[in-house]
Scaffold this active site. Structure first.
Site, mmCIF file in Angstrom:
data_model
loop_
_atom_site.group_PDB
_atom_site.id
_atom_site.type_symbol
_atom_site.label_atom_id
_atom_site.label_comp_id
_atom_site.label_asym_id
_atom_site.label_seq_id
_atom_site.Cartn_x
_atom_site.Cartn_y
_atom_site.Cartn_z
ATOM 1 N N ASP A 98 -15.150 53.912 54.781
ATOM 2 C CA ASP A 98 -14.215 52.934 54.254
ATOM 3 C C ASP A 98 -13.445 52.367 55.436
ATOM 4 O O ASP A 98 -12.882 53.117 56.234
ATOM 5 C CB ASP A 98 -13.249 53.624 53.277
ATOM 6 C CG ASP A 98 -12.861 52.724 52.120
ATOM 7 O OD1 ASP A 98 -12.466 51.585 52.388
ATOM 8 O OD2 ASP A 98 -12.953 53.186 50.966
ATOM 9 N N GLU B 295 -15.026 44.522 50.005
ATOM 10 C CA GLU B 295 -14.279 44.546 48.747
ATOM 11 C C GLU B 295 -13.520 43.232 48.666
ATOM 12 O O GLU B 295 -12.655 42.957 49.496
ATOM 13 C CB GLU B 295 -13.308 45.725 48.704
ATOM 14 C CG GLU B 295 -12.717 45.893 47.314
ATOM 15 C CD GLU B 295 -11.297 46.427 47.290
ATOM 16 O OE1 GLU B 295 -10.880 46.953 46.256
ATOM 17 O OE2 GLU B 295 -10.586 46.312 48.306
ATOM 18 N N ASN C 12 -10.875 75.069 50.632
ATOM 19 C CA ASN C 12 -9.937 76.069 51.159
ATOM 20 C C ASN C 12 -8.761 76.384 50.235
ATOM 21 O O ASN C 12 -7.783 77.008 50.656
ATOM 22 C CB ASN C 12 -9.430 75.655 52.557
ATOM 23 C CG ASN C 12 -8.653 74.348 52.494
ATOM 24 O OD1 ASN C 12 -8.518 73.748 51.422
ATOM 25 N ND2 ASN C 12 -8.132 73.909 53.624
ATOM 26 N N HIS D 112 -12.611 54.244 42.372
ATOM 27 C CA HIS D 112 -11.364 55.020 42.407
ATOM 28 C C HIS D 112 -10.137 54.225 41.968
ATOM 29 O O HIS D 112 -9.050 54.774 41.903
ATOM 30 C CB HIS D 112 -11.164 55.548 43.829
ATOM 31 C CG HIS D 112 -10.929 54.425 44.804
ATOM 32 N ND1 HIS D 112 -11.909 53.507 45.117
ATOM 33 C CD2 HIS D 112 -9.832 54.055 45.505
ATOM 34 C CE1 HIS D 112 -11.417 52.617 45.968
ATOM 35 N NE2 HIS D 112 -10.162 52.924 46.227
ATOM 36 N N ASP D 113 -10.301 52.925 41.725
ATOM 37 C CA ASP D 113 -9.184 52.093 41.270
ATOM 38 C C ASP D 113 -9.313 51.730 39.794
ATOM 39 O O ASP D 113 -8.431 51.059 39.247
ATOM 40 C CB ASP D 113 -9.156 50.757 42.039
ATOM 41 C CG ASP D 113 -8.856 50.920 43.516
ATOM 42 O OD1 ASP D 113 -8.167 51.888 43.889
ATOM 43 O OD2 ASP D 113 -9.328 50.067 44.300
ATOM 44 N N ASP E 116 -12.288 47.378 52.876
ATOM 45 C CA ASP E 116 -11.171 47.247 51.948
ATOM 46 C C ASP E 116 -10.553 45.842 51.999
ATOM 47 O O ASP E 116 -10.243 45.344 53.089
ATOM 48 C CB ASP E 116 -10.112 48.288 52.345
ATOM 49 C CG ASP E 116 -9.080 48.522 51.263
ATOM 50 O OD1 ASP E 116 -9.464 49.009 50.191
ATOM 51 O OD2 ASP E 116 -7.886 48.230 51.496
ATOM 52 N N ASP F 7 -12.637 71.073 46.839
ATOM 53 C CA ASP F 7 -11.684 71.702 47.756
ATOM 54 C C ASP F 7 -12.268 73.022 48.257
ATOM 55 O O ASP F 7 -12.458 73.941 47.470
ATOM 56 C CB ASP F 7 -10.372 71.922 46.981
ATOM 57 C CG ASP F 7 -9.365 72.744 47.773
ATOM 58 O OD1 ASP F 7 -9.528 72.850 49.008
ATOM 59 O OD2 ASP F 7 -8.422 73.272 47.140
ATOM 60 N N ASP G 22 -11.687 68.293 50.366
ATOM 61 C CA ASP G 22 -11.798 68.188 51.824
ATOM 62 C C ASP G 22 -13.241 67.963 52.262
ATOM 63 O O ASP G 22 -14.166 67.967 51.446
ATOM 64 C CB ASP G 22 -11.178 69.424 52.496
ATOM 65 C CG ASP G 22 -11.656 70.716 51.848
ATOM 66 O OD1 ASP G 22 -12.868 70.826 51.580
ATOM 67 O OD2 ASP G 22 -10.817 71.611 51.591
ATOM 68 N N ASP H 155 -6.316 74.654 48.854
ATOM 69 C CA ASP H 155 -4.969 74.056 48.931
ATOM 70 C C ASP H 155 -4.757 72.994 47.854
ATOM 71 O O ASP H 155 -3.739 72.294 47.858
ATOM 72 C CB ASP H 155 -4.693 73.489 50.335
ATOM 73 C CG ASP H 155 -5.634 72.356 50.699
ATOM 74 O OD1 ASP H 155 -6.508 72.003 49.870
ATOM 75 O OD2 ASP H 155 -5.509 71.814 51.812
#
Ligand code: TEU
Length: 566
Positions: A98, A256, A23, A329-330, A199, A21, A29, A25
């Site tokens: 993706d 995928e 910035n 990520h899954d 995907d 990140d 990003d 938040d």
């Protein structure tokens, strides 16, 4: 075998929300990624697969896209994207996007139009059906719980969503929709991106009969997958996409494809098929759950895992190309799942898993943090989870009285997708150096021991082991193109195999257990000119029978390798 750059590449997957990140938040990003490109260059990877950064209401962290040609504002701007792409290319790193085109967001302009009226020009961009006597058109259960059908008041019909109700499925039967998608893909290719990870691309073609699926045990819904996994027109669509877009650029494409067999994989990724370069198969990471699918506390079975990996190596050899992964990520963190994440064995087993994977034939994928041996987080309370899949199933299964809350928490600890999504651990400062603000998902408290800064400075770290493994691929074509031959297939704890190219053989031995294990060594690796290539112990020579340390891994070459490669 035909050579190709994407066969020789190592891919690194970035999940942008959790990477870095810039910035404060609390959300990763694009500028954050650009700032870390030097780190990736140091690791030596060739390609980034970037999980979605498009405009999105973030119902499923960006896998619900409301504008395919715009960047999600919390991730940055299109200028930030162009800068990242340029900076990556400057470092010789390619970027694969993706592509999520089985479904869009329900906030996409097409869907907003589609739901307005039955005669709207965009109506057929999605899949609308009448109910059956006041009930859903089929009994299918959606991937994130509930029915796959959502009732829409406006036009009094149901629309299909295989994932969340905010992810309506696009209607690939409609040629106008397909044209729009190819146009969008062409736009990204012209921008200079280097490929696509597609995907759930094997779900885009639906059996038009819309038949009920089988209901297992106490499951609340039927399994509709025979009606949409590898559906009737999927290869026709991919060949069309290839003709219209892919064949016009020098791209890397990976589909995928959950629930794909080796036979199907050869159709998607066969060298002569004009479809994709490779697919992600999931057989080796599908938990052996029961009626509740992945919601189980069972650990993987080594013998089954081994059989699957060997079969994929053997059956695709010379015909299609494997993609190699143990996490994404899954999925849970690979070291927690297939290795051992206790302090005693974490680094050792992470290096073993890396050796095992990177020495197989195929293109290896490193999921962010895997190169540090990042682990599952083991949340104690449901309020700590953010993932839609975890939250929806927790609610559905516990409210229906099918699983107790305690049991469901134990299942989530093993298999929740949030395990992979905790922020990247950069250093030992606040929030692991991921963000100056409050991270959107808790940082794993083990960042004090596990972080990139520490590992870069330690020669024997997991990071530096990955770096060496990746560099071997650059020098020795045997890693990419050598044939595969399984050894000791019945061994209950050791995964051993040989790679061969020209006159060279490499022996790869990996102990998947926390115990000492014995393995017999093929004669040629006992000869004086046999040599250690890489290993995670002090071992530098072999004896006819070797007693392996817990999670030991090594690669020996016969004859010895030369600096310049073979
Ligand atoms: O995942 C596809 C998929 O089949 C998922 O059901 C996956 O198996 C599941 O998350 C494992 O628990 C892709 C994306 O990788 C995933 O992040 C998205 O949520 C999904 O598609 C919908 O776009």
């Amino acid at each position: 075998m035909n050579k190709a750059w994407w066969k020789e590449a190592v891919v690194y997957q970035i999940y942008p929300r959790s990477f870095h990140d810039s910035n404060g938040d609390g959300v990763g990003d694009i500028k954050g990624i650009t700032q870390k490109l030097d780190y990736l260059q140091e690791l030596g990877i060739d390609v980034i697969w970037l999980s979605p950064v498009y405009e999105s209401p973030m119902d499923d962290n960006g896998y619900d896209i409301s504008d395919y040609m715009a960047i999600y504002s919390q991730f940055g701007t299109m200028e930030d994207f162009d800068e990242m792409l340029g900076e990556a290319h400057k470092r010789g790193i390619k970027l694969v996007m993706d592509l999520v085109v089985n479904h869009s967001s329900d906030e996409h302009r097409w869907f907003l139009e589609s739901r307005k009226a039955k005669d709207n020009p965009y109506r057929d961009f999605y899949i609308w059906k009448e109910g059956r006597q006041g009930k859903e058109p089929t009994n299918w259960g959606a991937m994130f719980g509930g029915s796959t059908w959502e009732w829409d008041e406006q036009t009094q019909m149901y629309y299909l969503h295989l994932f969340s109700r905010k992810q309506p499925d696009l209607n690939w039967e409609n040629e106008a929709l397909r044209r729009e998608i190819y146009r969008m893909m062409t736009w990204w290719c012209d921008k200079g991106v280097d490929g696509f990870r597609m995907d759930v691309i094997n779900m885009i073609s639906k059996d038009q009969r819309y038949l009920d699926g089988e209901k297992r045990g106490a499951a609340l819904y039927g399994d509709g997958s025979p009606s949409f996994m590898n559906g009737p027109r999927v290869h026709e669509y991919l060949q069309e996409m290839n003709r219209e877009v892919l064949s016009k650029y020098d791209l890397m494409t990976v589909g995928e494809t959950p629930a794909v067999s080796t036979e199907e994989a050869k159709r998607y990724a066969g060298a002569d098929r004009g479809e994709l370069n490779m697919v992600f198969q999931f057989e080796h990471v599908d938990p052996e759950g029961g009626e509740f699918g992945k919601w189980t506390t069972k650990r993987y079975r080594f013998s089954k895992f081994k059989e699957i990996m060997i079969r994929w190596q053997e059956e695709l050899a010379g015909k299609a190309w494997n993609s190699l992964f143990l996490g994404n990520h899954d999925q849970p963190r690979s070291v927690s799942r297939f290795g051992n994440d206790t302090p005693e064995f974490r680094e050792q087993s992470a290096k073993m898993l890396a050796t095992f994977l990177h020495m197989l034939q195929g293109t290896p994928y490193v999921y962010q943090g895997e190169e540090l041996g990042m682990t599952n987080i083991y949340f104690q309370d449901i309020s700590q989870y953010r993932d839609i899949e975890s939250l929806q199933y927790y609610k559905e299964l516990t409210e229906a009285g099918l699983l107790s809350k305690e049991h469901m928490m134990a299942c989530l600890a093993q298999y929740s997708r949030d395990n992979a999504r905790t922020p990247m651990q950069w250093d030992s400062s606040r929030n692991a150096g991921f963000s100056q603000g409050e991270p959107w998902l808790e940082v794993n408290p083990n960042y004090l021991e596990i972080n990139a800064e520490d590992q870069l400075s330690r020669e024997n770290s997991v990071f530096n082991y990955y770096k060496k493994l990746i560099s071997l691929r650059k020098v020795h074509p045997i890693v990419t193109y050598g044939s595969f031959c399984a050894l000791a297939p019945e061994h209950p704890a050791v995964f051993a195999y040989m790679r061969e190219l020209g006159g060279q053989s490499w022996l790869v031995v990996c102990n998947f257990a926390a115990d000492l294990e014995t393995i017999e060594i093929p004669k040629r690796f006992l000869a004086p000119d046999s040599q250690l290539v890489i290993g995670n112990t002090e071992r530098t020579s072999l004896t006819p029978s070797v007693e392996l340390a817990p999670y030991e891994a090594f690669v020996f070459s016969s004859p010895a390798v030369t600096e310049a490669g073979v």
